[in-house]
Scaffold this active site. Structure first.
Site, PDB file in Angstrom:
ATOM      1  N   TYR A 156      -3.332  -0.526  10.432  1.00 33.50           N
ATOM      2  CA  TYR A 156      -3.413  -1.336   9.299  1.00 33.50           C
ATOM      3  C   TYR A 156      -2.113  -1.071   8.452  1.00 33.50           C
ATOM      4  O   TYR A 156      -1.638  -1.991   7.778  1.00 33.50           O
ATOM      5  CB  TYR A 156      -4.723  -0.685   8.337  1.00 33.50           C
ATOM      6  CG  TYR A 156      -4.526  -0.903   7.046  1.00 33.50           C
ATOM      7  CD1 TYR A 156      -4.609  -2.286   6.445  1.00 33.50           C
ATOM      8  CD2 TYR A 156      -4.251   0.227   5.862  1.00 33.50           C
ATOM      9  CE1 TYR A 156      -4.588  -2.387   4.960  1.00 33.50           C
ATOM     10  CE2 TYR A 156      -4.025  -0.219   4.789  1.00 33.50           C
ATOM     11  CZ  TYR A 156      -4.202  -1.594   4.171  1.00 33.50           C
ATOM     12  OH  TYR A 156      -4.117  -1.671   2.736  1.00 33.50           O
ATOM     13  N   SER A 211       0.928  -1.324   0.204  1.00 33.43           N
ATOM     14  CA  SER A 211      -0.089   0.076   0.038  1.00 33.43           C
ATOM     15  C   SER A 211       0.769   1.262   0.047  1.00 33.43           C
ATOM     16  O   SER A 211       2.146   1.078   0.414  1.00 33.43           O
ATOM     17  CB  SER A 211      -1.009   0.011   1.453  1.00 33.43           C
ATOM     18  OG  SER A 211      -1.561   1.263   1.471  1.00 33.43           O
TER      19      SER A 211
END
Length: 270
Positions: free
Chosen positions: A150, A137
């Site tokens: 996360y 990400s």
């Protein structure tokens, strides 16, 4: 098709995984699309048939937290493991329940690491080349408030992938990461809803309205709602390729932002 690859994609029941599975199959690669839950199997099989891709796109249930699913997956024949499955727990790091943190790490770090270890050992024992790709990400390279847990799992994947690249090079096994920006697949939006299961204005320091404002500041802008077609198109080129960059950030403005952020980190003051 020359240089046709056999590719296992985890988390292929929706979003990037589904789009990449279809895109790679269209290019002639042999794709096994692993989906998390049984109700996702038949719809994707029907979609493959409707697109005329049933010969190239095989759909199987693969819950990475189910040891029987994982053992079965290791009997399949594939050259490339695309670790795309993941989930996200958001909310303030100083208040999020630790059991949710453990769950996020189990899904995003421990489970793909276990599958990767088993896969690469199989390649090494058989003296076969191969490749491992991780969906990381933009959050694997910086940490916005509200997303700390996360993105810490993605930071962990970045470290794992970087070590693997050096460790596996002698065995002709390649490693890459793909680092999407805030594309509108529903993944980020669902993650932003998760804290409201446990955030309680009568108990928590962080108030629900303030948390929502944090999420809206990112996901409510055009930069937080990018068209995923761009990322999927890049994935279907990156995953089967024998050459390319180790880290692949899209879109370009996100890569530029991350580089600026990392430079500023050296002068960050408490």
């Amino acid at each position: 098709m020359e240089n046709r690859k056999r590719i296992l994609i985890t988390g292929a029941g929706s979003g990037f995984g589904e789009g990449a599975a279809i895109g790679l199959a269209r290019l002639g690669h042999k794709v096994i699309a692993g989906v998390q839950i049984s109700p996702q199997v038949t719809p994707l099989r029907k979609k493959a048939e409707a697109l005329g891709l049933q010969d190239n796109l095989r759909v199987e249930r693969l819950d990475l937290l189910d040891p029987y699913d994982v053992e079965y997956a290791l009997t399949w024949d594939f050259d490339i493991l695309f670790n795309n499955a993941g989930m996200g727990e958001a909310g303030p790091v100083f208040e999020i329940p630790v059991d949710l943190v453990r769950k996020n790490y189990e899904t995003n770090v421990f489970a793909p690491l276990h599958l990767t270890q088993r896969f690469v050992r199989k390649l090494i024992d058989q003296k076969r080349p191969g490749k491992v790709v991780f969906t990381s990400s933009m959050g694997g390279l910086f940490t916005p408030a509200g997303y700390g847990i996360y993105v810490s799992t993605k930071h962990a994947l970045e470290a794992i992938a970087e070590a693997l690249q050096d460790e596996l090079r002698p065995y002709n096994i390649q490693v890459q990461t793909i680092n999407p920006g805030a594309y509108l697949t529903g993944y980020n939006e669902t993650m932003a809803e998760n804290p409201f299961r446990w955030l309680d204005d009568s108990k928590n320091v962080t108030k629900r309205a303030d948390m929502k404002a944090v999420f809206d500041s990112l996901l409510g802008t055009p930069q937080g709602r990018l068209d995923p077609a761009e990322m999927i198109e890049a994935m279907v080129q990156i995953v089967p390729s024998d050459t390319g960059k180790f880290r692949n950030v899209l879109p370009q403005f996100v890569e530029d932002m991350l580089k600026e952020h990392q430079t500023k980190a050296w002068s960050n003051q408490i």
